[in-house]
Scaffold this motif. Structure first.
Motif, mmCIF file in Angstrom:
data_model
loop_
_atom_site.group_PDB
_atom_site.id
_atom_site.type_symbol
_atom_site.label_atom_id
_atom_site.label_comp_id
_atom_site.label_asym_id
_atom_site.label_seq_id
_atom_site.Cartn_x
_atom_site.Cartn_y
_atom_site.Cartn_z
ATOM 1 N N ARG A 215 4.829 6.148 -4.519
ATOM 2 C CA ARG A 215 5.148 6.234 -5.944
ATOM 3 C C ARG A 215 4.230 7.239 -6.636
ATOM 4 N NH1 ARG A 215 5.168 0.636 -8.110
ATOM 5 N NH2 ARG A 215 7.108 0.501 -6.948
ATOM 6 N N LYS A 216 2.973 7.214 -6.249
ATOM 7 C CA LYS A 216 1.995 8.161 -6.793
ATOM 8 C C LYS A 216 2.355 9.592 -6.391
ATOM 9 C CE LYS A 216 -3.060 8.403 -6.857
ATOM 10 N NZ LYS A 216 -4.241 7.847 -6.201
ATOM 11 N N LEU A 217 2.720 9.782 -5.118
ATOM 12 C CA LEU A 217 3.117 11.094 -4.628
ATOM 13 C C LEU A 217 4.376 11.590 -5.344
ATOM 14 C CD1 LEU A 217 2.750 13.389 -2.548
ATOM 15 C CD2 LEU A 217 4.231 12.063 -1.022
ATOM 16 N N ASN A 218 5.328 10.691 -5.535
ATOM 17 C CA ASN A 218 6.570 11.043 -6.222
ATOM 18 C C ASN A 218 6.275 11.502 -7.646
ATOM 19 O OD1 ASN A 218 9.309 11.364 -6.554
ATOM 20 N ND2 ASN A 218 9.639 9.223 -7.149
ATOM 21 N N THR A 219 5.399 10.805 -8.325
ATOM 22 C CA THR A 219 5.017 11.191 -9.698
ATOM 23 C C THR A 219 4.370 12.572 -9.695
ATOM 24 O OG1 THR A 219 4.640 8.872 -10.191
ATOM 25 C CG2 THR A 219 3.722 10.461 -11.729
ATOM 26 N N GLU A 220 3.485 12.807 -8.736
ATOM 27 C CA GLU A 220 2.821 14.118 -8.645
ATOM 28 C C GLU A 220 3.831 15.235 -8.383
ATOM 29 O OE1 GLU A 220 -0.127 13.738 -5.635
ATOM 30 O OE2 GLU A 220 -1.415 12.435 -6.841
ATOM 31 N N GLU A 221 4.813 14.980 -7.507
ATOM 32 C CA GLU A 221 5.819 16.012 -7.215
ATOM 33 C C GLU A 221 6.702 16.294 -8.419
ATOM 34 O OE1 GLU A 221 7.895 14.669 -3.758
ATOM 35 O OE2 GLU A 221 6.376 15.448 -2.400
ATOM 36 N N TYR B 200 0.830 -1.205 0.000
ATOM 37 C CA TYR B 200 0.000 0.000 0.000
ATOM 38 C C TYR B 200 0.868 1.260 0.000
ATOM 39 C CZ TYR B 200 -3.101 3.664 1.640
ATOM 40 O OH TYR B 200 -3.791 4.833 1.767
ATOM 41 N N TRP B 201 1.828 1.326 0.935
ATOM 42 C CA TRP B 201 2.621 2.546 1.055
ATOM 43 C C TRP B 201 3.566 2.740 -0.128
ATOM 44 C CZ3 TRP B 201 0.891 6.390 3.394
ATOM 45 C CH2 TRP B 201 0.124 6.239 4.527
ATOM 46 N N THR B 202 4.064 1.673 -0.697
ATOM 47 C CA THR B 202 4.895 1.802 -1.898
ATOM 48 C C THR B 202 4.084 2.416 -3.023
ATOM 49 O OG1 THR B 202 6.162 -0.149 -1.258
ATOM 50 C CG2 THR B 202 6.299 0.521 -3.564
ATOM 51 N N ARG B 203 2.864 1.961 -3.175
ATOM 52 C CA ARG B 203 1.983 2.505 -4.221
ATOM 53 C C ARG B 203 1.664 3.980 -3.978
ATOM 54 N NH1 ARG B 203 -3.640 0.439 -4.901
ATOM 55 N NH2 ARG B 203 -4.179 1.546 -6.774
ATOM 56 N N GLN B 204 1.346 4.321 -2.733
ATOM 57 C CA GLN B 204 1.004 5.704 -2.408
ATOM 58 C C GLN B 204 2.194 6.640 -2.603
ATOM 59 O OE1 GLN B 204 -2.044 6.870 -1.784
ATOM 60 N NE2 GLN B 204 -2.731 4.779 -2.137
#
Length: 129
Positions: free
Chosen positions: A117-123, A111-115
């Motif tokens: 990774r999503k945050l990193n893409t957004e940043e 779960y946290w890896t997915r979240q």
């Protein structure tokens, strides 16, 4: 020099064919292996069932039997002390108990890896624009 005797390495055994040009001799091992393969295949084939009747080991029957066993499951009767220690299949319960921390940690990491990774893409996208 004396002619080769039957059974020696220079002469084929009695009763066997001598291959000539253009002919192929099949080894008896190959026929035996094919027969064993067919016997093994027939073992896995189901017996013929008349049309309209359902065979006992069909996929439908096994799914139906599984769903019935799930519907009839009762936690109170399963965890009743006499049944639990005497008759119940407790292996799956103790395996679940043993592996719960590992399963929980795996789901949490997933779960946290997915979240993140999503945050990193957004940043990265917000830094570019």
């Amino acid at each position: 020099q004396a002619p080769p005797t039957p059974g020696s390495s220079h002469c084929p055994p009695t009763g066997s064919r001598v291959p000539t040009a253009g002919t192929r001799v099949r080894a008896p091992r190959l026929k035996q292996a094919m027969a064993l393969r067919l016997a093994a295949l027939r073992r896995f084939c189901s017996k013929p069932v008349p049309l309209g009747l359902e065979s006992a080991n069909s996929a439908k029957a096994s799914v139906k039997q599984f769903s019935e066993s799930v519907k009839n499951f009762s936690f109170s009767s399963y965890f009743e002390e006499k049944y639990f220690w005497g008759e119940a299949n407790v292996g799956p319960f103790f395996l679940l108990l043993l592996f719960t921390p590992t399963i929980y940690r795996s789901f949490k990491d997933f779960y946290w890896t997915r979240q993140l990774r999503k945050l990193n893409t957004e940043e990265i996208i917000s830094d570019r624009y």
